[in-house]
Every structure is written in structure tokens, then in C-alpha cells.
Design a protein around this motif. Sequence first.
Motif, PDB file in Angstrom:
ATOM      1  N   SER A 198       0.824  -1.207   0.000  1.00  0.00           N
ATOM      2  CA  SER A 198       0.000   0.000   0.000  1.00  0.00           C
ATOM      3  C   SER A 198       0.860   1.260   0.000  1.00  0.00           C
ATOM      4  O   SER A 198       0.586   2.224  -0.727  1.00  0.00           O
ATOM      5  CB  SER A 198      -0.934  -0.015   1.211  1.00  0.00           C
ATOM      6  N   GLN A 252       1.025   4.296  -2.748  1.00  0.00           N
ATOM      7  CA  GLN A 252       0.783   5.683  -2.326  1.00  0.00           C
ATOM      8  C   GLN A 252       1.924   6.599  -2.735  1.00  0.00           C
ATOM      9  O   GLN A 252       1.701   7.737  -3.162  1.00  0.00           O
ATOM     10  CB  GLN A 252       0.575   5.736  -0.807  1.00  0.00           C
ATOM     11  N   GLU A 268       1.584   7.374  -6.372  1.00  0.00           N
ATOM     12  CA  GLU A 268       0.480   8.311  -6.604  1.00  0.00           C
ATOM     13  C   GLU A 268       0.885   9.729  -6.212  1.00  0.00           C
ATOM     14  O   GLU A 268       0.548  10.699  -6.905  1.00  0.00           O
ATOM     15  CB  GLU A 268      -0.756   7.858  -5.838  1.00  0.00           C
ATOM     16  N   GLU A 269       1.616   9.860  -5.115  1.00  0.00           N
ATOM     17  CA  GLU A 269       2.068  11.191  -4.683  1.00  0.00           C
ATOM     18  C   GLU A 269       3.078  11.766  -5.676  1.00  0.00           C
ATOM     19  O   GLU A 269       3.053  12.960  -5.992  1.00  0.00           O
ATOM     20  CB  GLU A 269       2.689  11.094  -3.293  1.00  0.00           C
ATOM     21  N   HIS A 301      -1.532  11.769  -9.257  1.00  0.00           N
ATOM     22  CA  HIS A 301      -2.781  11.186  -9.766  1.00  0.00           C
ATOM     23  C   HIS A 301      -3.088   9.908  -8.995  1.00  0.00           C
ATOM     24  O   HIS A 301      -2.171   9.167  -8.598  1.00  0.00           O
ATOM     25  CB  HIS A 301      -2.684  10.842 -11.258  1.00  0.00           C
ATOM     26  N   ARG A 302      -4.368   9.623  -8.818  1.00  0.00           N
ATOM     27  CA  ARG A 302      -4.786   8.337  -8.269  1.00  0.00           C
ATOM     28  C   ARG A 302      -4.618   7.270  -9.334  1.00  0.00           C
ATOM     29  O   ARG A 302      -5.110   7.423 -10.462  1.00  0.00           O
ATOM     30  CB  ARG A 302      -6.255   8.392  -7.842  1.00  0.00           C
ATOM     31  N   ALA A 323      -8.549   3.030  -7.763  1.00  0.00           N
ATOM     32  CA  ALA A 323      -9.750   3.391  -7.007  1.00  0.00           C
ATOM     33  C   ALA A 323     -10.090   2.205  -6.125  1.00  0.00           C
ATOM     34  O   ALA A 323     -10.337   1.103  -6.616  1.00  0.00           O
ATOM     35  CB  ALA A 323     -10.905   3.708  -7.965  1.00  0.00           C
ATOM     36  N   ARG A 324     -10.075   2.403  -4.812  1.00  0.00           N
ATOM     37  CA  ARG A 324     -10.272   1.272  -3.920  1.00  0.00           C
ATOM     38  C   ARG A 324     -11.240   1.630  -2.798  1.00  0.00           C
ATOM     39  O   ARG A 324     -11.262   2.749  -2.306  1.00  0.00           O
ATOM     40  CB  ARG A 324      -8.942   0.797  -3.335  1.00  0.00           C
ATOM     41  N   THR A 357      -7.757   3.299 -12.236  1.00  0.00           N
ATOM     42  CA  THR A 357      -8.324   4.544 -12.745  1.00  0.00           C
ATOM     43  C   THR A 357      -7.836   4.738 -14.190  1.00  0.00           C
ATOM     44  O   THR A 357      -6.921   4.027 -14.650  1.00  0.00           O
ATOM     45  CB  THR A 357      -7.867   5.735 -11.891  1.00  0.00           C
ATOM     46  N   GLY A 393      -4.331   5.169 -13.989  1.00  0.00           N
ATOM     47  CA  GLY A 393      -3.687   3.898 -13.665  1.00  0.00           C
ATOM     48  C   GLY A 393      -3.488   3.029 -14.884  1.00  0.00           C
ATOM     49  O   GLY A 393      -2.454   2.364 -15.032  1.00  0.00           O
TER      50      GLY A 393
END
Length: 302
Positions: free
Chosen positions: A33, A37, A40-41, A45-46, A49-50, A58, A61
Motif C-alpha cells: 500500500s 501511495q 500516486e504522490e 494522480h490516483r 480506485a479502492r 483509474t 492507472g
Amino acid sequence: MDIRSLQVFLSVADTLNFSRSAGQLHLSVSAVSRSIQRLEELLGHRLLARDKRTVQLTPAGRDFRDYARRAVADWDRTRRQLGAGEELVGEVSLYCSVTATYSILAPILEAFRSRHPGVDIQLHTGDPADAVDNVLSGQHDLAVTGRPTSLPRRVSYLQLLESPMLVCMPAADCAVRRLAVSGDSAAPEFDWSRLPFIFPERGTTRDMLEQWFEEQGIQPNMYAQVAGHEAVVAMVGLGLGVGIAPELVVRTSGLAGRVSAMPVWRPLPALGIGLCAPRASLEDPRVKAFWDVAASTFAPAV
């Protein structure tokens, strides 16, 4: 952004399950995880989607997955080019069950080390049902596994040997054994539904057992589901039920004296055991060398 982070992301993008990817990658769920993260940071962007039940890519993604695949492929290609000298050097990551390390890998490793001393083998053990997923996710170069019922197109498979499948009962006197020997298990009218069965959680032998019951019109009495053939043999040896396992596993598990084979009217098919690898990985000279050594080690005598 490093290759390891990209490999973690690709695993989650493939499984859409953090726990399953953590098991494949031999990491904690929290570590997986955190890696996602950080990506993504970094990207802003994400990627996933969870919620409590599902994980989905996404749009960002999906785009990043394409980039990650290219980046990992380019990295692997560069490693191959740098290691393309006369003597092979580097490492090969291999995944297998504990039983396979003794019964199958020992002669292969001995031959491989003598021919390619500059290549290190990174060995990881686990449930062979995870073998194909592990090589497809890029976590390992090669894996030892039973031949899958359905083989993905991106995977090559090299059969090394076959092992008969045994239906096993406890060897010691107990309620399960008395139930198992109360009738003729080799007769077509034997009532298998009376026996508590230990099922493999998933994989080729799970499919094999379910088909065996279906072909005979039997509704099995499932006592438990466990990961790996060694666990099936152990639970049978403890007197908790009957189960199926390759004869190779029973013989090398150290529990052969605690289980007995049951005669059956309709034998299960033998289990093919071999190596699997992504087709692209076989372009790596080190992986191809291991593949070729395995093939010659288990070549049939003529």
C-alpha cells in the motif's frame, strides 16, 4: 521511481488485490500500500480506485500500467545486454514449493552451478498454485509448478516429470480411517460423500479433484481447504480427513508413514510437474540457460 515500485504496481494492477499481491511479492500488505501511495504522490494522480471490497484501475492507472510495462521490459532488456558476455553473470529468481526444492531442483541446481558458476539462484518457496501469477507479475523469472489446467498464452511450460495422484487416508487408527476402510473404496458404489475431505485451496489439483467428484456424481463433504500439498498431507496424517496429493509429495514430505493410499475405482490423472516462465523472460540468456539445463537434466533415457 524505481523498478521495484513499478513491479509492485504491476502486480496490484494484475491481481486487483493488495493481499494477493503482498503474498506474491513476499511483502506485507502495508508495504504494498505504501509503495502505491508513493507512486500516486509522485505522479499527482490516483492510480487505483479502492474501497473496502474492490480495487480498480483509474484511467491514469491504465495509462501508467502501459508505461510501467515498457519500463520494466526495457530494464530487463538492458540487464540482458549487459550480461551478454561469454560467461553468464547475475541472478535468476526461482519460485517453487518446499517439496520441489528437494525432489526436483537439487539435480538441476547441481548441473547449473557447474556450467554457470557466475549466476546466482534466488530461491523463494510457497504454494505452487501461485506460480503462474508470480512469474506473470514479474516477481520471479521461473517457477516450478503442476501443469495448469489453462496455460496463459504469455507463459511457456516445460514438463519435467509426472507424479501419480494418490487419495490418502490416515495410517493410524482413528475415526476417519475406520470410516474409510468400512467399505471397498475400489468399488464404484463406495460412498465417498461420507468422508471428510481436505481440499487444496486452489490450483491444478483443486480443479482435478472437483472434476473427479463431478464425473462420479459425488457431492463431497469438504472438511477444510488448505494451501499446498504438504498441508493436505499433514492434515490427513493428523487424522482430520482424507485428501489427494502427488505421490512425489507424499514420499518426500517426511509424513509418508502417517498416511496410506486408498485404492479407487476411477484413478485421478497423473500430475505433470515442470517449469513455467513468461515467454519474454526466455530471451534472458540466464533464464534460458536454466531452462535448458532443466530440460537436459530430466531428459528421458534412450
